[in-house]
Design a protein around this motif. Structure first.
Motif, PDB file in Angstrom:
ATOM      1  N   MET A   1       0.839  -1.181   0.000  1.00  0.00           N
ATOM      2  CA  MET A   1       0.000   0.000   0.000  1.00  0.00           C
ATOM      3  C   MET A   1       0.878   1.236   0.000  1.00  0.00           C
ATOM      4  O   MET A   1       1.788   1.345   0.790  1.00  0.00           O
ATOM      5  CB  MET A   1      -0.860   0.014   1.253  1.00  0.00           C
ATOM      6  N   CYS A   2       0.600   2.141  -0.852  1.00  0.00           N
ATOM      7  CA  CYS A   2       1.332   3.399  -0.897  1.00  0.00           C
ATOM      8  C   CYS A   2       0.491   4.484  -0.249  1.00  0.00           C
ATOM      9  O   CYS A   2      -0.665   4.275   0.083  1.00  0.00           O
ATOM     10  CB  CYS A   2       1.646   3.772  -2.337  1.00  0.00           C
ATOM     11  N   MET A   3       1.077   5.665  -0.092  1.00  0.00           N
ATOM     12  CA  MET A   3       0.323   6.780   0.475  1.00  0.00           C
ATOM     13  C   MET A   3      -0.846   7.108  -0.446  1.00  0.00           C
ATOM     14  O   MET A   3      -0.673   7.170  -1.673  1.00  0.00           O
ATOM     15  CB  MET A   3       1.209   8.019   0.589  1.00  0.00           C
ATOM     16  N   PRO A   4      -2.022   7.285   0.126  1.00  0.00           N
ATOM     17  CA  PRO A   4      -3.164   7.654  -0.721  1.00  0.00           C
ATOM     18  C   PRO A   4      -2.985   9.061  -1.280  1.00  0.00           C
ATOM     19  O   PRO A   4      -2.236   9.871  -0.737  1.00  0.00           O
ATOM     20  CB  PRO A   4      -4.346   7.582   0.245  1.00  0.00           C
ATOM     21  N   ARG A   5      -3.692   9.330  -2.360  1.00  0.00           N
ATOM     22  CA  ARG A   5      -3.577  10.661  -2.972  1.00  0.00           C
ATOM     23  C   ARG A   5      -4.064  11.742  -2.011  1.00  0.00           C
ATOM     24  O   ARG A   5      -3.470  12.783  -1.888  1.00  0.00           O
ATOM     25  CB  ARG A   5      -4.377  10.701  -4.265  1.00  0.00           C
ATOM     26  N   ASN A   6      -5.167  11.453  -1.357  1.00  0.00           N
ATOM     27  CA  ASN A   6      -5.698  12.410  -0.399  1.00  0.00           C
ATOM     28  C   ASN A   6      -5.102  12.087   0.961  1.00  0.00           C
ATOM     29  O   ASN A   6      -5.591  11.226   1.679  1.00  0.00           O
ATOM     30  CB  ASN A   6      -7.229  12.331  -0.360  1.00  0.00           C
ATOM     31  N   LYS A   7      -4.014  12.750   1.329  1.00  0.00           N
ATOM     32  CA  LYS A   7      -3.295  12.445   2.559  1.00  0.00           C
ATOM     33  C   LYS A   7      -4.115  12.747   3.803  1.00  0.00           C
ATOM     34  O   LYS A   7      -3.884  12.203   4.857  1.00  0.00           O
ATOM     35  CB  LYS A   7      -1.974  13.196   2.603  1.00  0.00           C
ATOM     36  N   ASN A   8      -5.064  13.646   3.700  1.00  0.00           N
ATOM     37  CA  ASN A   8      -5.874  14.025   4.855  1.00  0.00           C
ATOM     38  C   ASN A   8      -7.008  13.043   5.101  1.00  0.00           C
ATOM     39  O   ASN A   8      -7.756  13.182   6.057  1.00  0.00           O
ATOM     40  CB  ASN A   8      -6.434  15.439   4.669  1.00  0.00           C
ATOM     41  N   LYS A   9      -7.168  12.068   4.230  1.00  0.00           N
ATOM     42  CA  LYS A   9      -8.263  11.111   4.346  1.00  0.00           C
ATOM     43  C   LYS A   9      -8.115  10.266   5.608  1.00  0.00           C
ATOM     44  O   LYS A   9      -9.101   9.921   6.257  1.00  0.00           O
ATOM     45  CB  LYS A   9      -8.284  10.218   3.104  1.00  0.00           C
ATOM     46  N   PHE A  10      -6.862   9.911   5.979  1.00  0.00           N
ATOM     47  CA  PHE A  10      -6.625   9.049   7.132  1.00  0.00           C
ATOM     48  C   PHE A  10      -6.087   9.865   8.292  1.00  0.00           C
ATOM     49  O   PHE A  10      -5.295  10.768   8.115  1.00  0.00           O
ATOM     50  CB  PHE A  10      -5.636   7.943   6.771  1.00  0.00           C
ATOM     51  N   LYS A  11      -6.509   9.476   9.483  1.00  0.00           N
ATOM     52  CA  LYS A  11      -6.047  10.160  10.683  1.00  0.00           C
ATOM     53  C   LYS A  11      -5.600   9.124  11.706  1.00  0.00           C
ATOM     54  O   LYS A  11      -5.991   7.969  11.654  1.00  0.00           O
ATOM     55  CB  LYS A  11      -7.175  10.997  11.270  1.00  0.00           C
ATOM     56  N   GLY A  12      -4.773   9.505  12.639  1.00  0.00           N
ATOM     57  CA  GLY A  12      -4.379   8.643  13.745  1.00  0.00           C
ATOM     58  C   GLY A  12      -3.545   7.460  13.288  1.00  0.00           C
ATOM     59  O   GLY A  12      -2.602   7.600  12.513  1.00  0.00           O
ATOM     60  N   TRP A  13      -3.921   6.257  13.770  1.00  0.00           N
ATOM     61  CA  TRP A  13      -3.137   5.053  13.502  1.00  0.00           C
ATOM     62  C   TRP A  13      -3.101   4.715  12.025  1.00  0.00           C
ATOM     63  O   TRP A  13      -2.104   4.217  11.519  1.00  0.00           O
ATOM     64  CB  TRP A  13      -3.659   3.866  14.310  1.00  0.00           C
ATOM     65  N   ALA A  14      -4.184   4.978  11.298  1.00  0.00           N
ATOM     66  CA  ALA A  14      -4.217   4.644   9.870  1.00  0.00           C
ATOM     67  C   ALA A  14      -3.198   5.480   9.103  1.00  0.00           C
ATOM     68  O   ALA A  14      -2.518   4.983   8.216  1.00  0.00           O
ATOM     69  CB  ALA A  14      -5.610   4.859   9.310  1.00  0.00           C
ATOM     70  N   LYS A  15      -3.088   6.752   9.479  1.00  0.00           N
ATOM     71  CA  LYS A  15      -2.126   7.629   8.809  1.00  0.00           C
ATOM     72  C   LYS A  15      -0.699   7.139   9.069  1.00  0.00           C
ATOM     73  O   LYS A  15       0.130   7.090   8.165  1.00  0.00           O
ATOM     74  CB  LYS A  15      -2.303   9.057   9.308  1.00  0.00           C
ATOM     75  N   ARG A  16      -0.418   6.754  10.336  1.00  0.00           N
ATOM     76  CA  ARG A  16       0.905   6.227  10.670  1.00  0.00           C
ATOM     77  C   ARG A  16       1.190   4.931   9.923  1.00  0.00           C
ATOM     78  O   ARG A  16       2.284   4.700   9.441  1.00  0.00           O
ATOM     79  CB  ARG A  16       1.022   6.002  12.182  1.00  0.00           C
ATOM     80  N   TYR A  17       0.160   4.055   9.816  1.00  0.00           N
ATOM     81  CA  TYR A  17       0.332   2.774   9.131  1.00  0.00           C
ATOM     82  C   TYR A  17       0.703   2.993   7.670  1.00  0.00           C
ATOM     83  O   TYR A  17       1.652   2.399   7.165  1.00  0.00           O
ATOM     84  CB  TYR A  17      -0.947   1.943   9.236  1.00  0.00           C
ATOM     85  N   TYR A  18      -0.036   3.845   6.981  1.00  0.00           N
ATOM     86  CA  TYR A  18       0.251   4.091   5.578  1.00  0.00           C
ATOM     87  C   TYR A  18       1.608   4.767   5.395  1.00  0.00           C
ATOM     88  O   TYR A  18       2.330   4.495   4.443  1.00  0.00           O
ATOM     89  CB  TYR A  18      -0.861   4.919   4.929  1.00  0.00           C
ATOM     90  N   ALA A  19       1.975   5.648   6.309  1.00  0.00           N
ATOM     91  CA  ALA A  19       3.273   6.319   6.219  1.00  0.00           C
ATOM     92  C   ALA A  19       4.402   5.311   6.409  1.00  0.00           C
ATOM     93  O   ALA A  19       5.384   5.319   5.662  1.00  0.00           O
ATOM     94  CB  ALA A  19       3.360   7.422   7.269  1.00  0.00           C
ATOM     95  N   GLN A  20       4.261   4.391   7.380  1.00  0.00           N
ATOM     96  CA  GLN A  20       5.284   3.372   7.609  1.00  0.00           C
ATOM     97  C   GLN A  20       5.415   2.450   6.401  1.00  0.00           C
ATOM     98  O   GLN A  20       6.520   2.095   5.995  1.00  0.00           O
ATOM     99  CB  GLN A  20       4.947   2.556   8.852  1.00  0.00           C
ATOM    100  N   ASP A  21       4.284   2.090   5.831  1.00  0.00           N
ATOM    101  CA  ASP A  21       4.298   1.207   4.665  1.00  0.00           C
ATOM    102  C   ASP A  21       5.005   1.888   3.492  1.00  0.00           C
ATOM    103  O   ASP A  21       5.798   1.277   2.780  1.00  0.00           O
ATOM    104  CB  ASP A  21       2.863   0.825   4.288  1.00  0.00           C
ATOM    105  N   TYR A  22       4.727   3.161   3.298  1.00  0.00           N
ATOM    106  CA  TYR A  22       5.359   3.919   2.226  1.00  0.00           C
ATOM    107  C   TYR A  22       6.874   3.979   2.436  1.00  0.00           C
ATOM    108  O   TYR A  22       7.648   3.766   1.511  1.00  0.00           O
ATOM    109  CB  TYR A  22       4.763   5.323   2.172  1.00  0.00           C
ATOM    110  N   VAL A  23       7.289   4.236   3.671  1.00  0.00           N
ATOM    111  CA  VAL A  23       8.717   4.318   3.989  1.00  0.00           C
ATOM    112  C   VAL A  23       9.379   2.961   3.752  1.00  0.00           C
ATOM    113  O   VAL A  23      10.471   2.874   3.186  1.00  0.00           O
ATOM    114  CB  VAL A  23       8.925   4.797   5.451  1.00  0.00           C
ATOM    115  N   ARG A  24       8.710   1.854   4.157  1.00  0.00           N
ATOM    116  CA  ARG A  24       9.266   0.519   3.939  1.00  0.00           C
ATOM    117  C   ARG A  24       9.497   0.259   2.452  1.00  0.00           C
ATOM    118  O   ARG A  24      10.543  -0.226   2.048  1.00  0.00           O
ATOM    119  CB  ARG A  24       8.308  -0.545   4.504  1.00  0.00           C
ATOM    120  N   LYS A  25       8.500   0.592   1.630  1.00  0.00           N
ATOM    121  CA  LYS A  25       8.636   0.363   0.187  1.00  0.00           C
ATOM    122  C   LYS A  25       9.750   1.229  -0.405  1.00  0.00           C
ATOM    123  O   LYS A  25      10.520   0.777  -1.244  1.00  0.00           O
ATOM    124  CB  LYS A  25       7.322   0.657  -0.526  1.00  0.00           C
ATOM    125  N   TYR A  26       9.829   2.473   0.045  1.00  0.00           N
ATOM    126  CA  TYR A  26      10.863   3.366  -0.456  1.00  0.00           C
ATOM    127  C   TYR A  26      12.247   2.827  -0.093  1.00  0.00           C
ATOM    128  O   TYR A  26      13.154   2.800  -0.919  1.00  0.00           O
ATOM    129  CB  TYR A  26      10.671   4.773   0.108  1.00  0.00           C
TER     130      TYR A  26
END
Length: 166
Positions: A1-26
């Motif tokens: 899963m990459c960062m969604p286009r609308n970054k403000n869509k997720f808040k709290g743990w979901a935002k951290r999860y997607y950010a961590q996943d993006y960093v892992r892939k990068y």
């Protein structure tokens, strides 16, 4: 899963999860490119030192040697897997199925060869002209077949000789 286009869509743990996943892939992509650059430059992909003898750097070889000393059983299994695959196209699991099918005994002499508390390994007998696998034999029977050149006439003469001189 990459960062969604609308970054403000997720808040709290979901935002951290997607950010961590993006960093892992990068990071994974960056390390793959980094290792490829090192390999192209003739350097070890792990430690970045110049390769010796065209294979690994000194640190890699020492690490591998330490692991082999610490895990001799795993090394034997690795070699067995490689040898079976290279010579006969068999996986270790297929080989063990054949051992179980023969009840762990030699197809000629029918004995279980014990070496201490371990069964002496069975070897794959094959036709040298066709390369087709026949059965699993103990080392002695396999060598005997090889020394008698897998020839039925020579084997019959050997049987006649043994019966005449017994």
């Amino acid at each position: 899963m990459c960062m969604p286009r609308n970054k403000n869509k997720f808040k709290g743990w979901a935002k951290r999860y997607y950010a961590q996943d993006y960093v892992r892939k990068y990071r994974r992509k960056w390390f793959a490119e980094f290792r490829a650059k090192r390999r192209a430059a003739g350097l070890c992909s792990t430690f970045g030192e110049p390769k010796e003898k065209g294979v690994d750097c000194r640190r890699c070889r020492k690490t591998i040697q330490k692991w082999r000393k610490a895990n001799p059983h795993k090394v034997k299994v690795q070699y067995k897997r490689h040898d079976l695959k290279r010579a006969f196209g068999l996986t270790l699991e297929e080989f063990l199925q054949k051992v179980n099918k023969q009840n762990g005994v030699c197809a000629i002499c029918g004995c279980k060869n014990f070496r201490g508390n371990r069964i002496k390994h069975l070897v794959v007998d094959h036709n040298h002209q066709t390369g087709k696998m026949r059965a699993l034999l103990c080392d002695s029977c396999n060598r005997g077949m090889g020394l008698l050149k897998d020839d039925v006439i020579i084997l019959q003469r050997a049987v006649a000789y043994l019966t005449a001189h017994s």
